[in-house]
Motif scaffolding. Structure first.
Motif, mmCIF file in Angstrom:
data_model
loop_
_atom_site.group_PDB
_atom_site.id
_atom_site.type_symbol
_atom_site.label_atom_id
_atom_site.label_comp_id
_atom_site.label_asym_id
_atom_site.label_seq_id
_atom_site.Cartn_x
_atom_site.Cartn_y
_atom_site.Cartn_z
ATOM 1 N N SER A 169 -15.586 2.110 16.910
ATOM 2 C CA SER A 169 -15.421 3.246 17.815
ATOM 3 C C SER A 169 -13.946 3.471 18.127
ATOM 4 C CB SER A 169 -16.204 3.005 19.107
ATOM 5 O OG SER A 169 -15.989 4.044 20.033
ATOM 6 N N MET A 170 -13.209 2.388 18.347
ATOM 7 C CA MET A 170 -11.786 2.505 18.646
ATOM 8 C C MET A 170 -11.009 3.029 17.437
ATOM 9 S SD MET A 170 -9.191 -0.480 19.876
ATOM 10 C CE MET A 170 -8.969 -0.990 18.169
ATOM 11 N N LEU A 171 -11.412 2.609 16.235
ATOM 12 C CA LEU A 171 -10.728 3.036 15.016
ATOM 13 C C LEU A 171 -11.083 4.461 14.608
ATOM 14 C CD1 LEU A 171 -11.179 -0.189 12.824
ATOM 15 C CD2 LEU A 171 -9.104 0.540 14.014
ATOM 16 N N SER A 172 -12.142 5.008 15.181
ATOM 17 C CA SER A 172 -12.638 6.313 14.735
ATOM 18 C C SER A 172 -11.640 7.439 14.969
ATOM 19 C CB SER A 172 -13.967 6.641 15.429
ATOM 20 O OG SER A 172 -13.778 6.783 16.834
ATOM 21 N N ASP A 173 -10.760 7.272 15.949
ATOM 22 C CA ASP A 173 -9.786 8.325 16.250
ATOM 23 C C ASP A 173 -8.500 8.193 15.431
ATOM 24 O OD1 ASP A 173 -11.455 9.471 18.147
ATOM 25 O OD2 ASP A 173 -10.682 8.212 19.767
ATOM 26 N N LEU A 174 -8.397 7.126 14.643
ATOM 27 C CA LEU A 174 -7.180 6.893 13.875
ATOM 28 C C LEU A 174 -7.245 7.565 12.509
ATOM 29 C CD1 LEU A 174 -6.499 3.085 14.529
ATOM 30 C CD2 LEU A 174 -5.671 5.060 15.820
ATOM 31 N N ARG A 175 -6.086 7.884 11.976
ATOM 32 C CA ARG A 175 -6.004 8.406 10.617
ATOM 33 C C ARG A 175 -6.375 7.308 9.623
ATOM 34 N NH1 ARG A 175 0.061 9.941 10.184
ATOM 35 N NH2 ARG A 175 0.092 7.817 11.011
ATOM 36 N N PRO A 176 -6.862 7.679 8.434
ATOM 37 C CA PRO A 176 -7.190 6.663 7.429
ATOM 38 C C PRO A 176 -6.036 5.696 7.160
ATOM 39 C CG PRO A 176 -8.049 8.776 6.740
ATOM 40 C CD PRO A 176 -7.233 9.038 7.977
ATOM 41 N N ALA A 177 -4.810 6.204 7.164
ATOM 42 C CA ALA A 177 -3.655 5.336 6.917
ATOM 43 C C ALA A 177 -3.512 4.286 8.011
ATOM 44 C CB ALA A 177 -2.383 6.174 6.825
ATOM 45 N N ASP A 178 -3.800 4.667 9.255
ATOM 46 C CA ASP A 178 -3.693 3.719 10.366
ATOM 47 C C ASP A 178 -4.817 2.688 10.316
ATOM 48 O OD1 ASP A 178 -1.424 4.990 11.374
ATOM 49 O OD2 ASP A 178 -2.619 6.401 12.546
ATOM 50 N N VAL A 179 -6.008 3.126 9.923
ATOM 51 C CA VAL A 179 -7.118 2.177 9.776
ATOM 52 C C VAL A 179 -6.808 1.183 8.658
ATOM 53 C CG1 VAL A 179 -9.579 1.919 9.280
ATOM 54 C CG2 VAL A 179 -8.778 3.872 10.623
ATOM 55 N N ALA A 180 -6.239 1.679 7.563
ATOM 56 C CA ALA A 180 -5.868 0.800 6.456
ATOM 57 C C ALA A 180 -4.865 -0.248 6.907
ATOM 58 C CB ALA A 180 -5.295 1.627 5.304
ATOM 59 N N SER A 181 -3.915 0.166 7.716
ATOM 60 C CA SER A 181 -2.919 -0.770 8.228
ATOM 61 C C SER A 181 -3.571 -1.827 9.105
ATOM 62 C CB SER A 181 -1.849 -0.008 9.015
ATOM 63 O OG SER A 181 -0.815 -0.865 9.428
ATOM 64 N N ALA A 182 -4.547 -1.409 9.925
ATOM 65 C CA ALA A 182 -5.258 -2.360 10.779
ATOM 66 C C ALA A 182 -6.052 -3.355 9.938
ATOM 67 C CB ALA A 182 -6.186 -1.612 11.731
ATOM 68 N N LEU A 183 -6.693 -2.881 8.883
ATOM 69 C CA LEU A 183 -7.475 -3.763 8.019
ATOM 70 C C LEU A 183 -6.598 -4.830 7.375
ATOM 71 C CD1 LEU A 183 -9.920 -1.347 6.122
ATOM 72 C CD2 LEU A 183 -10.446 -2.881 8.020
ATOM 73 N N GLN A 184 -5.378 -4.472 7.038
ATOM 74 C CA GLN A 184 -4.485 -5.426 6.386
ATOM 75 C C GLN A 184 -4.148 -6.611 7.281
ATOM 76 O OE1 GLN A 184 -1.661 -2.152 4.781
ATOM 77 N NE2 GLN A 184 -1.389 -3.870 3.383
ATOM 78 N N ASP A 185 -4.188 -6.400 8.601
ATOM 79 C CA ASP A 185 -3.863 -7.479 9.534
ATOM 80 C C ASP A 185 -5.055 -8.384 9.828
ATOM 81 O OD1 ASP A 185 -1.231 -6.652 9.796
ATOM 82 O OD2 ASP A 185 -1.660 -5.350 11.510
ATOM 83 N N MET A 186 -6.260 -7.967 9.433
ATOM 84 C CA MET A 186 -7.466 -8.719 9.778
ATOM 85 C C MET A 186 -7.728 -9.847 8.789
ATOM 86 S SD MET A 186 -10.130 -5.640 10.719
ATOM 87 C CE MET A 186 -9.643 -4.299 11.821
ATOM 88 N N PRO A 187 -8.375 -10.921 9.263
ATOM 89 C CA PRO A 187 -8.870 -11.937 8.329
ATOM 90 C C PRO A 187 -9.868 -11.307 7.365
ATOM 91 C CG PRO A 187 -9.001 -12.700 10.609
ATOM 92 C CD PRO A 187 -8.681 -11.242 10.667
ATOM 93 N N ASP A 188 -10.048 -11.915 6.196
ATOM 94 C CA ASP A 188 -10.911 -11.334 5.164
ATOM 95 C C ASP A 188 -12.321 -11.060 5.676
ATOM 96 O OD1 ASP A 188 -8.794 -11.467 3.438
ATOM 97 O OD2 ASP A 188 -9.471 -13.282 2.409
ATOM 98 N N LYS A 189 -12.884 -11.997 6.433
ATOM 99 C CA LYS A 189 -14.254 -11.833 6.924
ATOM 100 C C LYS A 189 -14.370 -10.611 7.825
ATOM 101 C CE LYS A 189 -17.620 -14.074 9.993
ATOM 102 N NZ LYS A 189 -17.454 -13.066 11.072
ATOM 103 N N ARG A 190 -13.432 -10.461 8.754
ATOM 104 C CA ARG A 190 -13.492 -9.336 9.686
ATOM 105 C C ARG A 190 -13.237 -8.017 8.959
ATOM 106 N NH1 ARG A 190 -16.395 -7.683 13.615
ATOM 107 N NH2 ARG A 190 -15.338 -6.741 15.390
ATOM 108 N N ARG A 191 -12.349 -8.042 7.991
ATOM 109 C CA ARG A 191 -12.055 -6.838 7.207
ATOM 110 C C ARG A 191 -13.311 -6.338 6.500
ATOM 111 N NH1 ARG A 191 -7.535 -7.768 2.857
ATOM 112 N NH2 ARG A 191 -6.520 -8.433 4.780
ATOM 113 N N LEU A 192 -14.075 -7.262 5.930
ATOM 114 C CA LEU A 192 -15.295 -6.869 5.222
ATOM 115 C C LEU A 192 -16.345 -6.346 6.194
ATOM 116 C CD1 LEU A 192 -16.906 -6.670 2.619
ATOM 117 C CD2 LEU A 192 -17.553 -9.083 2.907
ATOM 118 N N GLU A 193 -16.451 -6.956 7.372
ATOM 119 C CA GLU A 193 -17.415 -6.481 8.368
ATOM 120 C C GLU A 193 -17.119 -5.040 8.776
ATOM 121 O OE1 GLU A 193 -18.439 -10.769 10.544
ATOM 122 O OE2 GLU A 193 -16.831 -9.492 11.316
#
Length: 233
Positions: A169-193
């Motif tokens: 829900s928090m990521l829904s307002d972000l641009r795809p580029a910003d979501v991609a940047s957030a995913l890069q900071d996450m551990p692999d498990k959380r990124r896949l979830e």
């Protein structure tokens, strides 16, 4: 520096400024470390600069932390790209949607926000959790409530399948580029979830913003049918 309690999810996307009022970037997350018998300590914040470059800023560099603006003590920052250390947790990326158990009632609840404030020696600590009682399905959700960090158990446990509602829900307002940047900071498990929780079109847009190696890695982690749908989206 402000002494009032601040809830971290409400800071998402808030501008980060130097003392002159010039904007340096935007708040993306807070970094915490767990401690036995003591509140988790917040050691710094993740700030997104231009070109999606994310850096770490220690809490001691902040002179004001408010829901509408964060001010640093100077405009000089370490531009090294942020990399999460093994003993650190990202508050938004990893603690939101985590299941905890309320000690007094034994009831299961889900973390939807995290409150932090300064202690007497001016260290920032996680002191309160905003939680929703009951299951994750909307029809079964209970009301929101606040609890002290030590009134629940499980905050430091890694779940086999952590929920995603609050973070998505928090990521829904972000641009795809910003979501991609957030995913890069996450551990692999959380990124896949999180990837599994996004719809095909949204995930396809986000994948296009990831480096090629990360695209391949994430697609290989998805089920074959889902990966094929993403490539066709």
């Amino acid at each position: 520096m402000s002494w009032s309690r601040v809830f971290v999810a409400r800071l998402s996307g808030v501008g980060v400024f130097d003392p002159s009022g010039d904007q340096l970037g935007r708040f993306r997350d807070a970094v915490t470390t767990l401690r036995v018998g003591r509140p988790p300590r917040v050691v710094g914040v993740v700030v997104e600069m231009q070109h999606r470059h994310r850096i770490f800023v220690p809490m001691g560099r902040l002179t004001s932390l408010e829901p509408d603006a964060i001010v640093l003590s100077s405009g000089t920052v370490n531009m090294k790209r942020f990399e999460r250390r093994t003993h650190e947790l990202l508050v938004l990326a990893e603690l939101l949607d985590r299941s905890v158990t309320v000690r007094d009632s034994g009831e299961t609840a889900t973390v939807v926000d995290v409150g932090m404030e300064q202690n007497r020696v001016r260290d920032w600590e996680i002191t309160r959790l905003a939680v929703r009682a009951g299951g994750r399905l909307p029809r079964r959700r209970g009301q929101l409530s606040q609890v002290a960090w030590n009134e629940v158990t499980g905050i430091g446990l890694t779940e086999p399948a952590q929920g995603t509602d609050a973070l998505v829900s928090m990521l829904s307002d972000l641009r795809p580029a910003d979501v991609a940047s957030a995913l890069q900071d996450m551990p692999d498990k959380r990124r896949l979830e999180i990837a599994n929780a996004l719809d095909d079109e949204r995930l396809a847009d986000v994948l296009q913003e990831l480096p090629e190696d990360d695209q391949v890695s994430l697609l290989q982690s998805l089920e074959d049918e889902r990966a094929a749908d993403i490539l066709e989206a």
